[in-house]
Enzyme design. Structure first.
Site, PDB file in Angstrom:
ATOM      1  N   ASP A  92       1.185  -0.999  -0.346  1.00  0.00           N
ATOM      2  CA  ASP A  92       0.047   0.171  -0.103  1.00  0.00           C
ATOM      3  C   ASP A  92       0.964   1.349   0.262  1.00  0.00           C
ATOM      4  O   ASP A  92       1.776   1.409   1.054  1.00  0.00           O
ATOM      5  CB  ASP A  92      -0.809   0.262   1.223  1.00  0.00           C
ATOM      6  CG  ASP A  92      -1.839   0.502   1.303  1.00  0.00           C
ATOM      7  OD1 ASP A  92      -1.616   2.472   0.775  1.00  0.00           O
ATOM      8  OD2 ASP A  92      -2.942   1.443   2.117  1.00  0.00           O
ATOM      9  N   TYR A 191      -7.641  17.066 -11.134  1.00  0.00           N
ATOM     10  CA  TYR A 191      -6.941  16.548 -11.866  1.00  0.00           C
ATOM     11  C   TYR A 191      -5.759  17.188 -12.359  1.00  0.00           C
ATOM     12  O   TYR A 191      -4.486  16.679 -12.461  1.00  0.00           O
ATOM     13  CB  TYR A 191      -7.952  16.143 -13.112  1.00  0.00           C
ATOM     14  CG  TYR A 191      -6.324  14.357 -13.698  1.00  0.00           C
ATOM     15  CD1 TYR A 191      -6.487  13.476 -13.572  1.00  0.00           C
ATOM     16  CD2 TYR A 191      -5.516  14.783 -15.122  1.00  0.00           C
ATOM     17  CE1 TYR A 191      -6.068  12.594 -14.275  1.00  0.00           C
ATOM     18  CE2 TYR A 191      -5.330  14.105 -16.097  1.00  0.00           C
ATOM     19  CZ  TYR A 191      -5.229  13.361 -15.520  1.00  0.00           C
ATOM     20  OH  TYR A 191      -5.176  11.778 -16.449  1.00  0.00           O
ATOM     21  N   LYS A 195      -1.474  16.217 -11.036  1.00  0.00           N
ATOM     22  CA  LYS A 195      -0.091  16.104 -12.625  1.00  0.00           C
ATOM     23  C   LYS A 195       0.429  17.244 -12.731  1.00  0.00           C
ATOM     24  O   LYS A 195       1.564  16.826 -13.161  1.00  0.00           O
ATOM     25  CB  LYS A 195      -0.880  15.890 -14.224  1.00  0.00           C
ATOM     26  CG  LYS A 195      -1.975  14.629 -14.198  1.00  0.00           C
ATOM     27  CD  LYS A 195      -1.294  13.495 -13.849  1.00  0.00           C
ATOM     28  CE  LYS A 195      -2.474  12.160 -13.941  1.00  0.00           C
ATOM     29  NZ  LYS A 195      -1.846  10.903 -13.661  1.00  0.00           N
ATOM     30  N   THR A 226      -6.700   1.454 -20.965  1.00  0.00           N
ATOM     31  CA  THR A 226      -7.062   0.688 -19.660  1.00  0.00           C
ATOM     32  C   THR A 226      -7.645  -0.214 -19.693  1.00  0.00           C
ATOM     33  O   THR A 226      -8.958   0.152 -20.055  1.00  0.00           O
ATOM     34  CB  THR A 226      -6.674   1.768 -18.987  1.00  0.00           C
ATOM     35  OG1 THR A 226      -7.880   2.551 -18.426  1.00  0.00           O
ATOM     36  CG2 THR A 226      -5.600   2.773 -18.495  1.00  0.00           C
TER      37      THR A 226
END
Length: 303
Positions: A92, A191, A195, A226
């Protein structure tokens, strides 16, 4: 004389790599391509064959899946089948204790580390199916997913890899990101901000690592097919061409080939601190995607 294929398979035969978040998606593609170049690859993440990660409920449901796809075990097996040596380690990456144990294991078993690929990303754990919305309509829990379980993951792994690489005076840290020449990804501020932070992280680390002969770069793939993207478009890797909206996509192996090329480049330090788009690297290094296409760099609408 060795064939070009044999040379490619041998390019990273002496490389010890660690790819975080490699159960699926870009991480899986990167790990497999490093294996195809002959590398020993530590494949990390939370999903094992017997116990998939439980934090992707929203996106799994929206995609019509029964459970989150992929596991570190499957990826490690693919790495070995490709010609490398895959080693699955459940980790993790939000846990400093588990990440420290991971790097100690790599040092104990291999005596060194040549390549760290930062790819563990929690941003999809809170995906609600909305791609564009004003930032004031976005829930703050997206910050936790993208920063506490995204940007922080990259910094934590890099922080523990750096002392190994500095002692060796050799190595490369790759941070997977999204970048389109500082254009803004409209409607997705969280987002975009996350990034951009990863890109800046790669740049900042490069400044401190360069005197030690260690490189740090950010690598930006385009729109990848993906498992979640394919499921969201109700198709698979065998049939995606039937979906016109996916025409400009690339496989997850494309970014893997870019990173394998960088890892094999003896002059990679000349690129340190830069953001490198996969489509540009394909032209520079002469590789293609798995279907033989040279997919150009992704560009935002209006660019």
């Amino acid at each position: 004389m060795h064939s070009k294929k044999e040379q490619g398979m041998a390019a990273l035969r002496n490389c010890v790599a660690l790819v975080t978040g490699a159960s699926r998606g870009a991480g899986r593609g990167v790990a497999i391509e490093l294996g195809a170049a002959g590398a020993t690859v530590y494949v990390t993440g939370r999903s094992t064959r017997g116990a998939p990660a439980q934090s992707y409920g929203e996106i799994v449901s929206l995609s019509g899946m029964k459970q989150v796809p992929g596991s570190i075990d499957e990826t490690a097996e693919e790495v070995t089948r490709a010609g490398g040596h895959g080693i699955a380690v459940r980790c993790d990456h939000t846990s400093e204790e588990q990440v420290l144990a991971l790097f100690r294991q790599v040092e104990r078993e291999q005596g060194r580390l040549d390549l760290l690929v930062n790819n563990a990303w929690g941003g999809h754990e809170k995906f609600d199916g909305i791609f564009q919305a004003p930032f004031w309509q976005r829930p703050m829990e997206l910050w936790d997913a993208m920063f506490d379980r995204g940007v922080r993951n990259h910094l934590l792994a890099s922080r523990l890899a750096a002392p190994i690489l500095v002692r060796q005076r050799k190595g490369l840290i790759v941070t997977t990101t999204f970048w389109d020449r500082d254009r803004y990804l409209a409607g997705n501020l969280f987002y975009d901000l996350a990034k951009a932070s990863m890109t800046r992280l790669a740049f900042g680390m490069a400044q401190e690592l360069k005197p030690h002969n260690v490189a740090s770069v950010a690598v930006s793939p385009g729109w990848m097919r993906t498992e979640f993207v394919l499921a969201g478009h109700h198709t698979d890797e065998a049939s995606w061409r039937e979906r016109p909206e996916l025409a400009g996509t690339e496989s997850t192996r494309y970014v893997g080939r870019a990173i394998a090329a960088l890892a094999a480049d003896s002059r990679v330090l000349e690129k340190t601190g830069r953001v490198l788009r996969v489509g540009d690297l394909a032209v520079e290094y002469g590789f293609t995607d798995i279907d033989g296409r040279t997919v150009p760099p992704f560009e935002l609408d209006g660019s």
